[in-house]
Design a protein around this motif. Structure first.
Motif, PDB file in Angstrom:
ATOM      1  N   LYS A   9       0.829  -0.984   0.253  1.00  0.00           N
ATOM      2  CA  LYS A   9       0.166  -0.169  -0.248  1.00  0.00           C
ATOM      3  C   LYS A   9       1.101   1.143   0.039  1.00  0.00           C
ATOM      4  O   LYS A   9       1.690   1.686   0.509  1.00  0.00           O
ATOM      5  CB  LYS A   9      -1.000   0.023   1.132  1.00  0.00           C
ATOM      6  CG  LYS A   9      -1.702   1.113   1.604  1.00  0.00           C
ATOM      7  CD  LYS A   9      -2.945   1.082   2.227  1.00  0.00           C
ATOM      8  CE  LYS A   9      -3.394   2.633   2.951  1.00  0.00           C
ATOM      9  NZ  LYS A   9      -4.299   2.148   3.745  1.00  0.00           N
ATOM     10  N   GLY A  10       0.313   2.340  -0.891  1.00  0.00           N
ATOM     11  CA  GLY A  10       1.290   3.465  -1.417  1.00  0.00           C
ATOM     12  C   GLY A  10       2.512   3.048  -1.917  1.00  0.00           C
ATOM     13  O   GLY A  10       3.251   4.223  -2.199  1.00  0.00           O
ATOM     14  N   ILE A  11       3.108   2.179  -2.402  1.00  0.00           N
ATOM     15  CA  ILE A  11       4.097   2.303  -3.147  1.00  0.00           C
ATOM     16  C   ILE A  11       4.007   2.572  -3.988  1.00  0.00           C
ATOM     17  O   ILE A  11       3.254   2.464  -5.051  1.00  0.00           O
ATOM     18  CB  ILE A  11       4.857   0.313  -3.023  1.00  0.00           C
ATOM     19  CG1 ILE A  11       6.046   0.620  -3.471  1.00  0.00           C
ATOM     20  CG2 ILE A  11       3.882  -0.188  -4.321  1.00  0.00           C
ATOM     21  CD1 ILE A  11       7.054   0.322  -2.598  1.00  0.00           C
ATOM     22  N   ALA A  12       5.622   3.828  -4.841  1.00  0.00           N
ATOM     23  CA  ALA A  12       5.769   4.436  -6.174  1.00  0.00           C
ATOM     24  C   ALA A  12       6.975   3.513  -6.544  1.00  0.00           C
ATOM     25  O   ALA A  12       7.468   4.518  -7.264  1.00  0.00           O
ATOM     26  CB  ALA A  12       5.391   6.000  -5.471  1.00  0.00           C
ATOM     27  N   GLY A  13       7.997   2.426  -7.080  1.00  0.00           N
ATOM     28  CA  GLY A  13       8.876   2.590  -7.115  1.00  0.00           C
ATOM     29  C   GLY A  13       9.527   1.869  -6.059  1.00  0.00           C
ATOM     30  O   GLY A  13       9.378   1.767  -4.832  1.00  0.00           O
ATOM     31  N   PHE A  59      17.520  -3.990  -3.157  1.00  0.00           N
ATOM     32  CA  PHE A  59      16.295  -3.706  -3.859  1.00  0.00           C
ATOM     33  C   PHE A  59      16.223  -2.126  -3.091  1.00  0.00           C
ATOM     34  O   PHE A  59      16.427  -2.107  -1.854  1.00  0.00           O
ATOM     35  CB  PHE A  59      14.812  -4.376  -3.011  1.00  0.00           C
ATOM     36  CG  PHE A  59      13.528  -3.765  -3.486  1.00  0.00           C
ATOM     37  CD1 PHE A  59      12.930  -4.129  -4.518  1.00  0.00           C
ATOM     38  CD2 PHE A  59      12.737  -3.245  -1.979  1.00  0.00           C
ATOM     39  CE1 PHE A  59      11.867  -3.206  -4.867  1.00  0.00           C
ATOM     40  CE2 PHE A  59      11.659  -3.169  -2.311  1.00  0.00           C
ATOM     41  CZ  PHE A  59      10.848  -2.552  -3.205  1.00  0.00           C
ATOM     42  N   THR A  60      15.157  -1.232  -3.184  1.00  0.00           N
ATOM     43  CA  THR A  60      15.018   0.164  -2.867  1.00  0.00           C
ATOM     44  C   THR A  60      13.599  -0.396  -3.196  1.00  0.00           C
ATOM     45  O   THR A  60      13.408   0.317  -4.707  1.00  0.00           O
ATOM     46  CB  THR A  60      15.970   0.778  -3.601  1.00  0.00           C
ATOM     47  OG1 THR A  60      17.384   0.682  -3.217  1.00  0.00           O
ATOM     48  CG2 THR A  60      15.747   2.173  -2.936  1.00  0.00           C
ATOM     49  N   GLY A  61      13.197   0.885  -2.160  1.00  0.00           N
ATOM     50  CA  GLY A  61      11.493   1.086  -2.390  1.00  0.00           C
ATOM     51  C   GLY A  61      11.306   2.601  -1.565  1.00  0.00           C
ATOM     52  O   GLY A  61      11.741   3.057  -0.969  1.00  0.00           O
ATOM     53  N   ILE A  62      10.102   2.736  -2.642  1.00  0.00           N
ATOM     54  CA  ILE A  62      10.057   4.191  -1.435  1.00  0.00           C
ATOM     55  C   ILE A  62       8.317   4.071  -1.665  1.00  0.00           C
ATOM     56  O   ILE A  62       7.680   3.448  -2.624  1.00  0.00           O
ATOM     57  CB  ILE A  62       9.581   5.507  -2.457  1.00  0.00           C
ATOM     58  CG1 ILE A  62       9.949   7.020  -2.598  1.00  0.00           C
ATOM     59  CG2 ILE A  62       9.332   5.259  -4.123  1.00  0.00           C
ATOM     60  CD1 ILE A  62      10.475   8.080  -2.829  1.00  0.00           C
ATOM     61  N   ALA A  63       7.508   4.466  -0.625  1.00  0.00           N
ATOM     62  CA  ALA A  63       6.179   4.665   0.005  1.00  0.00           C
ATOM     63  C   ALA A  63       5.574   5.964   0.105  1.00  0.00           C
ATOM     64  O   ALA A  63       6.159   6.463   1.006  1.00  0.00           O
ATOM     65  CB  ALA A  63       5.710   3.400  -0.011  1.00  0.00           C
ATOM     66  N   GLU A  64       4.607   5.556  -0.156  1.00  0.00           N
ATOM     67  CA  GLU A  64       3.703   7.370   1.213  1.00  0.00           C
ATOM     68  C   GLU A  64       2.414   6.438   1.724  1.00  0.00           C
ATOM     69  O   GLU A  64       1.998   6.078   1.565  1.00  0.00           O
ATOM     70  CB  GLU A  64       2.819   8.287   0.070  1.00  0.00           C
ATOM     71  CG  GLU A  64       3.184   9.052   0.639  1.00  0.00           C
ATOM     72  CD  GLU A  64       1.802   9.173   1.010  1.00  0.00           C
ATOM     73  OE1 GLU A  64       0.657   9.922   1.914  1.00  0.00           O
ATOM     74  OE2 GLU A  64       0.904   7.943   0.064  1.00  0.00           O
ATOM     75  N   ARG A  65       2.293   7.238   3.225  1.00  0.00           N
ATOM     76  CA  ARG A  65       0.955   7.046   3.879  1.00  0.00           C
ATOM     77  C   ARG A  65       1.313   8.158   4.627  1.00  0.00           C
ATOM     78  O   ARG A  65       2.361   8.170   5.895  1.00  0.00           O
ATOM     79  CB  ARG A  65       1.547   5.686   4.603  1.00  0.00           C
ATOM     80  CG  ARG A  65       1.118   4.292   4.057  1.00  0.00           C
ATOM     81  CD  ARG A  65       1.096   2.694   5.207  1.00  0.00           C
ATOM     82  NE  ARG A  65       1.284   2.123   4.877  1.00  0.00           N
ATOM     83  CZ  ARG A  65       1.491   0.648   5.119  1.00  0.00           C
ATOM     84  NH1 ARG A  65       1.415   0.317   6.631  1.00  0.00           N
ATOM     85  NH2 ARG A  65       1.889  -0.668   4.472  1.00  0.00           N
ATOM     86  N   ASP A  66       0.170   8.477   4.969  1.00  0.00           N
ATOM     87  CA  ASP A  66      -0.356   9.524   5.784  1.00  0.00           C
ATOM     88  C   ASP A  66       0.329  10.827   5.355  1.00  0.00           C
ATOM     89  O   ASP A  66       0.837  11.498   6.490  1.00  0.00           O
ATOM     90  CB  ASP A  66      -0.545   8.833   7.293  1.00  0.00           C
ATOM     91  CG  ASP A  66      -1.916   7.946   7.036  1.00  0.00           C
ATOM     92  OD1 ASP A  66      -2.969   8.584   6.610  1.00  0.00           O
ATOM     93  OD2 ASP A  66      -1.467   6.800   8.113  1.00  0.00           O
TER      94      ASP A  66
END
Length: 416
Positions: free
Chosen positions: A269-273, A286-293
């Motif tokens: 949930k909120g993943i963008a790459g 792995f490198t990931g970026i995500a957003e929440r609230d």
């Protein structure tokens, strides 16, 4: 016992307990398997703070902060706030390890601004596909066929195609010129653990990076609109080989399982790459970026030893969950440093492609400036592209569209 003395002892006990809670070990006994894990063989860099150069897990838990996930098996990992740069927790953050295809983030951040417009077409030659490492991941680029730059970047981000990387490198000025430009850009970003030998991340002697550096690459790349678009794309149509006058397409899917999901892994949930990788020498990265609230986190995980299927994604997801729950409840153990140009005020930008004439250089500089300005507009997520789909998660489509608080992080380009 006198009441005053009893009160003092109670306060001292609470204080000692508080100290133990925020100890570097992280509010919990270290996993007994820690002693069996490989450890850095030499001193690590202290870029971003002294704690990041220390061996083992670094975290300072405050009141109400959750403990770190159990059974983390990665040799190195980091969790950081993508916007303010605070490192919430890390483990051997500066350990120099083979990066595998996560190094393609640096490749894209270096080369993408110079190869514009996206509709630019290129006829692939046999020589451009030579020198690709045996067993490399491929998207299916064929010689004597024409592709747009847009097609090739989809091949890089979704299928981690080393064939697409080599063609784009040749368009940029050749593999040696691309490697040199990537190394210069890494140094500009203060990613000093990184040594670039191949542009695609394929195992090569002395080619290394670190969880810290890979996180810097992702943070820089996500400020570019095109980079964000490709990194968040779930599926797309890719041109097949031409047969007579007809040319069909085939579907490619992003191999980042936190975007597309897989058996045992749900889309996050909120993943963008942004990028995953694997080689026999590097293991899974792995490198990931995500957003929440309103919070945007970056996480990098390198080479889990767990034999569990998709361990790199599960450990990354666990660290993201922890980071969102711990945000505002931990004392940062370091920071993601800005590029050198943001510190010194010197103007440094993406290198124009080797061999470009003055007019081309002006065009590339203008294009890169436009991309940087667009990137300053905020972290972008999951737009559909030609043949792609808008990524829908359990909570519905999400959109992060606000400004980065540190505009100087966008590399300043010289006026030409």
């Amino acid at each position: 016992m006198p009441a005053l003395k009893k009160t003092v002892l109670t306060v001292l006990s609470a204080a000692l307990l508080s100290v133990s809670v925020v100890s570097p070990a992280g509010a919990a006994d270290k996993d007994k398997t820690d002693d069996k894990q490989p450890k850095p063989t030499g001193p690590m860099s202290t870029v971003g703070g002294k704690r990041l150069g220390q061996e083992g897990t670094q975290v300072e838990l405050g009141p109400g902060a959750p403990v770190l996930p159990k059974d983390l098996s990665a040799r190195s990992w980091i969790v950081a706030d993508a916007e303010n740069g605070q490192v919430l927790a890390a483990h051997n953050a500066h350990w120099r390890l083979p990066p595998a295809s996560t190094l393609k983030m640096l490749f894209a951040d270096t080369v993408l601004p110079a190869l514009q417009p996206k509709s630019l077409t290129h006829m692939v030659t046999e020589d451009e596909l030579a020198g690709i490492g045996e067993g490399s991941s491929l998207v299916g680029v064929k010689e004597d066929n024409t592709y747009t730059v847009h097609d090739l970047w989809l091949g890089v981000f979704l299928r981690s195609g080393n064939d697409a990387v080599h063609v784009l490198s040749e368009m940029y000025g050749g593999v040696p010129a691309t490697v040199a430009a990537m190394q210069r850009h890494a140094e500009e970003l203060q990613a000093l653990d990184t040594r670039v030998v191949s542009p695609d991340g394929y195992d090569a002697p002395n080619q290394v990076s670190s969880a810290y550096d890979l996180t810097l690459f992702a943070r820089s790349g996500m400020q570019k609109a095109d980079f964000r678009e490709y990194a968040a794309t779930a599926t797309a149509k890719f041109p097949g080989a031409k047969k007579g006058k007809k040319r069909e397409t085939f579907e490619i899917q992003n191999t980042n399982r936190l975007i597309t999901g897989d058996i045992g892994v749900d889309p996050y949930k909120g993943i963008a790459g942004v990028k995953n990788g694997y080689t026999t020498h590097a293991g899974n990265t792995f490198t990931g970026i995500a957003e929440r609230d309103g919070t945007v986190l970056l996480v990098t995980v390198m080479n889990p030893s767990s034999e569990e299927s998709h361990a790199v994604y599960k450990e990354a997801a666990g660290l993201l969950d922890w980071g969102f729950a711990a945000s505002g409840k931990v004392t940062p153990v370091g920071e993601l440093v800005p590029p050198k140009s943001a510190v010194t005020g010197t103007a440094k930008g993406s290198e124009p492609a080797a061999g470009a004439d003055k007019a081309d250089r002006k065009k590339q500089a203008a294009t890169a400036t436009h991309a940087a300005a667009a990137g300053g507009g905020g972290i972008w997520t999951a737009l559909s592209v030609a043949g792609g789909v808008l990524l829908l998660l359990a909570a519905g489509a999400f959109l992060v569209n606000r400004r980065w608080p540190l505009p100087d992080l966008v590399r300043r380009l010289p006026r030409r």
